[in-house]
Design an enzyme around this catalytic site. Structure first.
Site, mmCIF file in Angstrom:
data_model
loop_
_atom_site.group_PDB
_atom_site.id
_atom_site.type_symbol
_atom_site.label_atom_id
_atom_site.label_comp_id
_atom_site.label_asym_id
_atom_site.label_seq_id
_atom_site.Cartn_x
_atom_site.Cartn_y
_atom_site.Cartn_z
ATOM 1 N N HIS A 74 0.811 -1.286 -0.113
ATOM 2 C CA HIS A 74 0.245 -0.246 0.106
ATOM 3 C C HIS A 74 0.746 1.214 -0.104
ATOM 4 O O HIS A 74 0.741 2.180 -0.975
ATOM 5 C CB HIS A 74 -1.031 -0.006 1.189
ATOM 6 C CG HIS A 74 -1.973 1.164 1.232
ATOM 7 N ND1 HIS A 74 -3.100 1.086 1.815
ATOM 8 C CD2 HIS A 74 -1.999 2.327 0.892
ATOM 9 C CE1 HIS A 74 -3.613 2.235 1.867
ATOM 10 N NE2 HIS A 74 -3.013 2.852 0.968
ATOM 11 N N GLU A 81 0.576 8.000 -3.637
ATOM 12 C CA GLU A 81 1.532 7.520 -2.422
ATOM 13 C C GLU A 81 2.750 8.494 -2.518
ATOM 14 O O GLU A 81 2.811 8.748 -1.541
ATOM 15 C CB GLU A 81 1.980 6.037 -2.545
ATOM 16 C CG GLU A 81 0.699 4.985 -2.404
ATOM 17 C CD GLU A 81 0.084 5.260 -0.913
ATOM 18 O OE1 GLU A 81 0.724 5.147 0.160
ATOM 19 O OE2 GLU A 81 -1.273 5.390 -1.066
ATOM 20 N N HIS A 132 2.488 10.692 0.970
ATOM 21 C CA HIS A 132 3.552 10.284 2.009
ATOM 22 C C HIS A 132 4.976 10.368 1.382
ATOM 23 O O HIS A 132 6.181 10.933 2.441
ATOM 24 C CB HIS A 132 3.458 8.566 2.235
ATOM 25 C CG HIS A 132 1.861 8.553 2.431
ATOM 26 N ND1 HIS A 132 1.382 8.526 3.746
ATOM 27 C CD2 HIS A 132 0.858 8.117 1.922
ATOM 28 C CE1 HIS A 132 0.300 8.259 3.913
ATOM 29 N NE2 HIS A 132 -0.150 7.802 2.654
HETATM 30 P P1 AMP Z 1 -3.460 6.597 1.856
HETATM 31 O O1 AMP Z 1 -4.145 7.900 1.187
HETATM 32 O O2 AMP Z 1 -1.868 6.460 1.430
HETATM 33 O O3 AMP Z 1 -3.655 6.633 3.361
HETATM 34 O O4 AMP Z 1 -4.278 5.539 1.508
HETATM 35 C C1 AMP Z 1 -5.702 5.354 1.297
HETATM 36 C C2 AMP Z 1 -6.269 5.496 0.062
HETATM 37 O O5 AMP Z 1 -5.532 4.279 -0.815
HETATM 38 C C3 AMP Z 1 -7.621 5.195 0.029
HETATM 39 O O6 AMP Z 1 -8.132 5.945 -0.667
HETATM 40 C C4 AMP Z 1 -7.756 3.664 -0.458
HETATM 41 O O7 AMP Z 1 -9.090 3.451 -1.275
HETATM 42 C C5 AMP Z 1 -6.396 3.760 -1.583
HETATM 43 N N1 AMP Z 1 -6.186 2.369 -1.863
HETATM 44 C C6 AMP Z 1 -5.751 1.391 -0.741
HETATM 45 N N2 AMP Z 1 -5.181 0.498 -1.475
HETATM 46 C C7 AMP Z 1 -5.264 0.626 -2.793
HETATM 47 C C8 AMP Z 1 -4.889 -0.237 -3.985
HETATM 48 N N3 AMP Z 1 -4.390 -1.327 -4.033
HETATM 49 N N4 AMP Z 1 -5.059 0.489 -5.293
HETATM 50 C C9 AMP Z 1 -5.690 1.669 -5.519
HETATM 51 N N5 AMP Z 1 -5.962 2.461 -4.276
HETATM 52 C C10 AMP Z 1 -5.588 1.894 -2.790
#
Ligand code: AMP
Length: 230
Positions: A64, A118, A122
């Protein structure tokens, strides 16, 4: 009177020296979470998922993200909008990322949007130690240091739709890796708690796993959780 002003000057000098030293050594963050997710649990939800344009991902944990965090449980995000994601900087990593960092959002995508998200949210907060190429390469390298699925399977925990105790999942990762993981769950369409994400902590140089300084409240799991097939 003279004595007093000498003391004052000395105090000001020491205070300045202290703040210069502390500020110059202060970090943008304290450690990282390496977050991996089980694709079966991402897909087996009300929201569902879409396989990437490159095809169904392997039946394995996928990345992730690598998330800088502070020891108090908070985290920086979106740290530098001018350092935008540039796929041409990671062209040599794309084929590995398609396998190990698969996108699951709908409609089907090639992954660039997920990786760009990402990086923006991050990765830009760790740019003092990892440039864009290093951020993605290091994350892949860290994922490959500990095989989460092997760790679970070695303890008899298989992705077969059965329920397993949260304790047995935590312990299997602990035994195999030497570190306590953070386990997060989501709910399947029938409302069962299922194993969604496993995070391990990484030191601030992104070189080695460490025991987590803080295990924040995630989406909590039941005492027994489903491990769906994929
Ligand atoms: P983050 O913003 O990095 O905290 O991650 C959360 C977001 O990542 C949410 O919108 C999730 O739906 C998305 N997410 C998590 N796993 C995946 C994935 N494998 N592919 C696409 N989006 C993802």
């Amino acid at each position: 009177m003279k004595m007093q002003s000498n003391h004052d000057s000395l105090f000001i000098m020491l205070a300045t020296l202290y703040s210069v030293l502390v500020l110059s050594s202060s970090q943008d963050f304290d450690f990282f979470y390496l977050v991996q997710e089980w694709p079966g649990s991402h897909c087996d939800t009300e929201q569902g998922c879409c396989y990437p344009t490159t095809g169904k991902p392997a039946s394995d944990f996928g990345i992730h993200g690598l998330w800088p965090n502070y020891n108090d449980g908070s985290y920086p995000s979106n740290c530098n909008s001018s350092n935008s994601f540039d796929a041409s900087k990671i062209s040599d990593l794309i084929s590995r990322m398609q396998l190990e960092w698969p996108t699951l959002s709908c409609p089907s995508k090639d992954g660039l949007k997920f990786w760009g998200h990402e990086w923006k949210k991050h990765g830009t907060c760790a740019e003092s130690i990892l440039d864009q190429h290093a951020y993605f390469e290091t994350t892949l390298k860290l994922k490959n240091k500990i095989n989460l699925l092997h760790a679970l399977e070695g303890a008899g925990i298989q992705p077969n739709g059965q329920m397993y105790s949260l304790e047995s999942i935590t312990s299997a990762i602990q035994v195999a890796s030497g570190y306590t993981p953070r386990i997060q769950c989501n709910n399947d369409t029938s409302g069962n708690s299922q194993l969604h994400e496993i995070s391990l902590c990484v030191d601030s140089m992104a070189s080695d796993f460490i025991e987590c300084p803080v295990l924040p409240n995630g989406r909590s799991c039941g005492s027994s959780v489903e491990f769906p097939s994929f």
